[in-house]
Design an enzyme around this catalytic site. Structure first.
Site, short mmCIF file in Angstrom:
data_model
loop_
_atom_site.label_atom_id
_atom_site.label_comp_id
_atom_site.label_asym_id
_atom_site.label_seq_id
_atom_site.Cartn_x
_atom_site.Cartn_y
_atom_site.Cartn_z
N GLN A 1 -28.04 -47.85 14.64
CA GLN A 1 -26.85 -47.01 14.54
C GLN A 1 -27.18 -46.33 13.19
OE1 GLN A 1 -26.87 -50.11 15.69
NE2 GLN A 1 -24.87 -50.31 16.89
N ASN B 1 -32.91 -48.94 22.22
CA ASN B 1 -33.74 -49.82 21.46
C ASN B 1 -34.78 -50.45 22.25
OD1 ASN B 1 -34.68 -51.65 19.36
ND2 ASN B 1 -32.67 -51.77 18.65
N LYS C 1 -29.00 -21.89 41.91
CA LYS C 1 -30.30 -22.36 42.28
C LYS C 1 -30.92 -23.40 41.15
CE LYS C 1 -32.55 -20.80 45.43
NZ LYS C 1 -32.24 -21.24 46.78
N ARG D 1 -38.76 -56.30 11.35
CA ARG D 1 -39.07 -56.36 12.85
C ARG D 1 -39.62 -54.90 13.10
NH1 ARG D 1 -33.22 -54.56 15.89
NH2 ARG D 1 -32.82 -52.89 14.44
N THR E 1 -27.67 -17.98 46.09
CA THR E 1 -28.64 -18.67 45.11
C THR E 1 -30.20 -18.31 45.24
OG1 THR E 1 -29.10 -20.39 46.59
CG2 THR E 1 -27.17 -20.79 45.51
N ASP E 2 -30.50 -17.55 46.29
CA ASP E 2 -31.76 -17.03 46.29
C ASP E 2 -32.00 -16.02 45.33
OD1 ASP E 2 -34.50 -17.07 47.65
OD2 ASP E 2 -33.86 -14.84 48.07
N HIS F 1 -37.07 -52.68 22.51
CA HIS F 1 -37.18 -54.00 21.87
C HIS F 1 -38.86 -54.55 21.95
CE1 HIS F 1 -32.94 -54.51 21.72
NE2 HIS F 1 -32.80 -54.31 22.93
N PHE G 1 -32.48 -56.90 11.27
CA PHE G 1 -31.35 -57.10 11.95
C PHE G 1 -30.58 -58.33 11.70
CE2 PHE G 1 -28.85 -57.27 16.07
CZ PHE G 1 -27.78 -56.27 15.69
#
Length: 311
Positions: free
Chosen positions: A232, A258, A13, A184, A58-59, A260, A167
């Site tokens: 990274q 990322n 469930k 940045r 599942t109940d 941006h 970067f």
């Protein structure tokens, strides 16, 4: 005659929304979980012939989740998951493996005025909450009748450094248009899972809440304190800081898009838009770079599935 083989299978469930209120006098505490149960084991016949002799409904798994929340309380998502996983396997012979996956939604108290408190006849209101807007805590507990694997983590925690990120020096070919950037914005939404070295056999279980808060703290401190030349590099430093600081963790995996932020080109209007002067950016939601990696202790085995984090 062709024979067909049943491969990996599981059932249970999913997404049982459990809200547990604990009353300590006038002070209330709330735990808000989304619990999914997946069971596997001797299930050949139910698939081939439809015989339900080995099937726990599942109940029933749903009812068990709510009953355990009431009878045992919810100390932490991990603690409840361990109890549930052990119960399903140890008390049902056809069930050989249980996986409990939990999301936890945080709440914090609403700060009220003294005047408001007097209106309800109490010195302090301690039963009103607002849903936290930060990360969702997650946990996954797997038990096979022998050892337990506990994965903890969080998702959807957005962080940003407004400087100390560059970067440059990357590979370029005829399709490269990205300009090198020496100041940045670095922004990402962190999703992460980490694996505890506790296997449920001999030693005492970790303090799950303390462990979670420690991992979160050290990961965020590393994000803030790393001068970044790539997402990274930042990701790796976050993992190293966690492993150096939390002995109970052997492996951590991150998925970090990322987010941006590009400086708007205001040159057609005769306006400079440099980072050093307090630039204006536009935030691009897609497409986005997606950085994913696992960091482990030397000698540890990589066990967190690579598809658990994002794409």
């Amino acid at each position: 005659m062709t024979r067909f083989v049943l491969g990996q299978n599981q059932y249970g469930k999913a997404e049982n929304r459990v809200v547990k209120i604990t009353r300590d006098g006038d002070t209330h505490h709330i735990k808000d979980l989304n619990v999914s149960v997946a069971l596997s084991g001797d299930m050949e016949e139910v698939h081939r012939s439809g015989s339900n002799a080995n099937v726990l409904p599942t109940d029933t798994t749903k009812n068990t989740v709510f009953a355990f929340a009431k009878e045992h309380g919810i100390e932490s998502a991990e603690d409840l998951g361990v109890k549930l996983a052990r119960h399903f396997v140890d008390n049902n012979e056809p069930i050989h493996r249980a996986r409990i996956r939990i999301e936890e939604y945080g709440w914090e108290r609403i700060e009220t005025s003294k005047g408001g408190a007097r209106f309800v006849g109490s010195e302090e209101i301690a039963h009103s909450f607002v849903r936290k807007g930060q990360e969702t805590r997650v946990a996954q507990i797997t038990y096979d009748g022998h050892g337990i694997q506990v994965l903890s983590g969080f998702k959807d925690l957005t962080v940003l450094n407004s400087t100390n990120s560059e970067f440059f020096g990357y590979l370029k070919d005829k399709y490269t248009t990205l300009q090198e950037d020496y100041d940045r914005i670095l922004a990402t939404t962190v999703s992460t899972w980490w694996r505890h070295n506790w296997d449920g056999v001999d030693s005492h279980a970790p303090d799950w809440d303390r462990s979670y808060n420690g991992v979160r703290k050290h990961a965020l401190q590393a994000f803030a304190e790393t001068y970044s030349y790539s997402l990274q590099q930042t990701l790796f430093e976050m993992g190293v800081r966690v492993l150096n600081s939390r002995d109970e963790v052997d492996e951590i995996r991150f998925s970090m898009p990322n987010k941006h932020h590009f400086r708007s080109d205001l040159s057609p209007f005769g306006i400079d838009n440099e980072a050093k002067d307090g630039a204006v950016y536009y935030a691009a939601d897609r497409p986005y770079g997606l950085i994913e990696a696992t960091i482990l202790r030397d000698g540890a085995e990589q066990l967190i599935p690579v598809d658990m984090t994002n794409l």
